[in-house]
Motif scaffolding. Structure first.
Motif, PDB file in Angstrom:
ATOM      1  N   ARG A  71      12.619 -14.049   6.958  1.00 37.37           N
ATOM      2  CA  ARG A  71      12.838 -15.224   7.792  1.00 37.37           C
ATOM      3  C   ARG A  71      11.694 -15.402   8.782  1.00 37.37           C
ATOM      4  O   ARG A  71      11.208 -16.524   9.013  1.00 37.37           O
ATOM      5  CB  ARG A  71      14.161 -15.070   8.544  1.00 37.37           C
ATOM      6  CG  ARG A  71      14.528 -16.274   9.401  1.00 37.37           C
ATOM      7  CD  ARG A  71      15.669 -15.929  10.333  1.00 37.37           C
ATOM      8  NE  ARG A  71      15.291 -14.825  11.235  1.00 37.37           N
ATOM      9  CZ  ARG A  71      16.134 -14.262  12.096  1.00 37.37           C
ATOM     10  NH1 ARG A  71      17.402 -14.672  12.144  1.00 37.37           N
ATOM     11  NH2 ARG A  71      15.725 -13.276  12.880  1.00 37.37           N
ATOM     12  N   ASP A  72      11.219 -14.292   9.403  1.00 40.27           N
ATOM     13  CA  ASP A  72      10.096 -14.394  10.337  1.00 40.27           C
ATOM     14  C   ASP A  72       8.835 -14.877   9.637  1.00 40.27           C
ATOM     15  O   ASP A  72       8.092 -15.727  10.159  1.00 40.27           O
ATOM     16  CB  ASP A  72       9.854 -13.022  10.983  1.00 40.27           C
ATOM     17  CG  ASP A  72      11.044 -12.575  11.830  1.00 40.27           C
ATOM     18  OD1 ASP A  72      11.847 -13.454  12.232  1.00 40.27           O
ATOM     19  OD2 ASP A  72      11.174 -11.359  12.068  1.00 40.27           O
ATOM     20  N   GLU A  73       8.597 -14.349   8.406  1.00 39.95           N
ATOM     21  CA  GLU A  73       7.416 -14.810   7.654  1.00 39.95           C
ATOM     22  C   GLU A  73       7.523 -16.289   7.315  1.00 39.95           C
ATOM     23  O   GLU A  73       6.532 -17.033   7.385  1.00 39.95           O
ATOM     24  CB  GLU A  73       7.270 -13.980   6.389  1.00 39.95           C
ATOM     25  CG  GLU A  73       6.932 -12.513   6.638  1.00 39.95           C
ATOM     26  CD  GLU A  73       6.826 -11.726   5.353  1.00 39.95           C
ATOM     27  OE1 GLU A  73       7.031 -12.340   4.275  1.00 39.95           O
ATOM     28  OE2 GLU A  73       6.532 -10.516   5.417  1.00 39.95           O
ATOM     29  N   ALA A  74       8.741 -16.720   6.926  1.00 38.10           N
ATOM     30  CA  ALA A  74       8.920 -18.135   6.595  1.00 38.10           C
ATOM     31  C   ALA A  74       8.694 -19.016   7.813  1.00 38.10           C
ATOM     32  O   ALA A  74       8.118 -20.112   7.715  1.00 38.10           O
ATOM     33  CB  ALA A  74      10.324 -18.354   6.034  1.00 38.10           C
ATOM     34  N   ALA A  75       9.140 -18.560   8.977  1.00 38.55           N
ATOM     35  CA  ALA A  75       8.927 -19.352  10.197  1.00 38.55           C
ATOM     36  C   ALA A  75       7.428 -19.486  10.506  1.00 38.55           C
ATOM     37  O   ALA A  75       6.940 -20.571  10.867  1.00 38.55           O
ATOM     38  CB  ALA A  75       9.661 -18.703  11.375  1.00 38.55           C
ATOM     39  N   THR A  76       6.692 -18.381  10.342  1.00 40.12           N
ATOM     40  CA  THR A  76       5.236 -18.432  10.576  1.00 40.12           C
ATOM     41  C   THR A  76       4.568 -19.378   9.601  1.00 40.12           C
ATOM     42  O   THR A  76       3.707 -20.194   9.965  1.00 40.12           O
ATOM     43  CB  THR A  76       4.652 -17.018  10.451  1.00 40.12           C
ATOM     44  OG1 THR A  76       5.314 -16.141  11.379  1.00 40.12           O
ATOM     45  CG2 THR A  76       3.172 -17.037  10.750  1.00 40.12           C
ATOM     46  N   ALA A  77       4.961 -19.255   8.281  1.00 39.36           N
ATOM     47  CA  ALA A  77       4.370 -20.129   7.267  1.00 39.36           C
ATOM     48  C   ALA A  77       4.710 -21.588   7.543  1.00 39.36           C
ATOM     49  O   ALA A  77       3.884 -22.489   7.326  1.00 39.36           O
ATOM     50  CB  ALA A  77       4.870 -19.720   5.879  1.00 39.36           C
TER      51      ALA A  77
END
Length: 455
Positions: free
Chosen positions: A231-237
């Motif tokens: 989820r954190d990676e998706a938010a950054t992307a």
């Protein structure tokens, strides 16, 4: 029904023997708990070694009913005389499925002995003579609930004492009761062992379930951590993609503005060029002083003249002339393609197919030797001793495997380069039309037959 304590020893032994034989017909899983140890005895020893449990088991209505059926099957005549069928009605449930006999009322409310119910039975059929007194008849009457005392033989003694039992009788009853208690104790111990095994299995299942629950909890925690990281990676992307989209929108707006300017410039240039051309055309028309056009280009186009194709070496010969075939084959690098069965059916129809092929190939071999032309002969069907693609005396023999010879001839002609002299011998008009369209010469089959016959 409570087991009668006044039954003579001889009748009691007869009833125990019937109970032992009844136990032999039980399914192992349906044996009553009190008789499981007796069932493990040898059949010959059950009546003696398990007399007490068997006698006590006759107190159970279901087991006594099974014993009555066993006795009726062994003594059908006595059963009929006593008014019972040879095979009494069997209950729906198995012996092991019946609960222990439970009276409807309290023990104190029941009479000590059941009244004789022989009088309540309705007569069925013609009267049957009473059986002679015997232990078997008395045992059957006892099992069926009839008056068994009248059927005892005179030698059998039936004690009818109503006073207190003598010490030997009390000791015997005590021993019987002890054996019954022991049998019940053994059954209870066996059931206790079974319950302990089930408890151990349930504890093992519970431990295994707890271990699986702990593993599932650990796995869920790990998956939750991975999901949070994703989820954190998706938010950054998503944030990066938003920045890129805004930059792209700005570039698209600038490109659209440049495109509008470029279109306007192109329109101005086209309009200027068009005005220049129109002015130049007007000046040229004035300078040349051309008259108005009275004719159009379509009026000046003449109809095309069909030119007759020139055939090399024809010299006015007809296609049926064998000399035309010789003249065509003498051309440099000429190729003769023959529709095999079309020719053999014309000249050698009376021969077998193998003889037809041999006659044609031998004749073509001589023709190839005299003219020096390449010769290919095509037959329908699968290969014969004349293998496809091989040269037989200078003649290439091909068989149309998976197609007809007509299609094979079309492919052979299509494979030849433009300008080479290709002569096809066939009387098939459709094949002739197709190969002529590709520039080949067509000679009828009869012409080749005539040429081979005059060779």
């Amino acid at each position: 029904m409570v087991v009668d304590a006044q039954v003579p020893a001889s009748l009691r032994a007869e009833l125990v023997a019937v109970a032992a034989r009844t136990l032999a017909g039980y399914d192992p899983s349906a044996v009553p708990p009190s008789l499981r140890r007796v069932a493990a005895f040898a059949p010959a020893k059950r009546a003696s070694a398990g007399a007490v449990p068997l006698w006590s088991a006759l107190d159970d209505e279901h087991f006594r009913s099974r014993a009555a059926r066993t006795w009726a099957g062994e003594h059908p005549d006595l059963a009929a005389a006593l008014g019972a069928p040879a095979r009494p009605h069997e209950p729906d449930d198995e012996p092991g499925d019946q609960p222990e006999h439970e009276p409807d009322d309290e023990p104190g409310d029941q009479p000590e002995h059941e009244p004789d119910r022989e009088q309540d039975r309705e007569p069925q059929g013609p009267p049957v003579a009473a059986p002679a007194p015997s232990l078997a008849a008395a045992a059957g009457a006892w099992l069926l609930g009839a008056d068994w005392r009248a059927l005892l033989p005179s030698t059998a003694t039936a004690p009818h004492r109503t006073g207190p039992a003598t010490p030997p009788d009390a000791a015997a009853r005590a021993r019987d009761e002890l054996e019954r208690v022991r049998a019940e104790r053994d059954a209870a111990l066996e059931e206790l062992a079974t319950l302990r095994k089930q408890a151990r299995r349930l504890r093992s299942d519970a431990d295994r379930a707890r271990a699986e629950g702990r593993r599932a909890l650990e796995q869920a925690a790990e998956e939750l951590a991975q999901a949070r990281a994703a989820r954190d990676e998706a938010a950054t992307a998503l944030e990066v993609a938003g920045d890129e989209r805004r930059a792209a929108d700005a570039e698209r707006t600038a490109a659209r503005a440049e495109l509008r300017v470029a279109r306007k410039l192109a329109d101005v240039r086209v309009r200027l060029l068009l005005d220049t051309i129109v002015d130049a055309a007007s000046g040229l028309r004035t300078e040349l002083a051309l008259p108005p056009a009275s004719e159009l280009p379509a009026d000046l186009v003449a109809p095309a003249q069909e030119a007759a194709p020139a055939r090399l070496g024809s010299r006015g010969r007809h296609v049926d002339d064998p000399g035309l075939l010789d003249e065509l084959l003498r051309q440099p690098r000429a190729h003769l393609v023959v529709d095999g069965y079309n020719v053999t059916k014309t000249g050698y129809a009376e021969l077998t197919l193998e003889r037809q092929r041999r006659m044609l190939v031998d004749g073509l071999a001589g023709l190839a030797t005299r003219t020096g032309a390449e010769v290919t002969c095509c037959f329908d069907g699968r290969p014969t001793p004349l293998a496809p693609g091989t040269l037989a005396h200078g003649v290439r023999v091909r068989f149309s495997v998976g197609e007809i010879a007509d299609d094979l001839i079309r492919r052979l002609v299509q494979a030849e380069p433009t300008g080479r002299v290709v002569v096809v011998v066939t009387s098939d008009q459709e094949v002739a039309r197709d190969v002529e369209a590709r520039g080949a010469y067509v000679v009828p089959s009869a012409t080749l037959v005539a040429r081979l016959r005059h060779a």
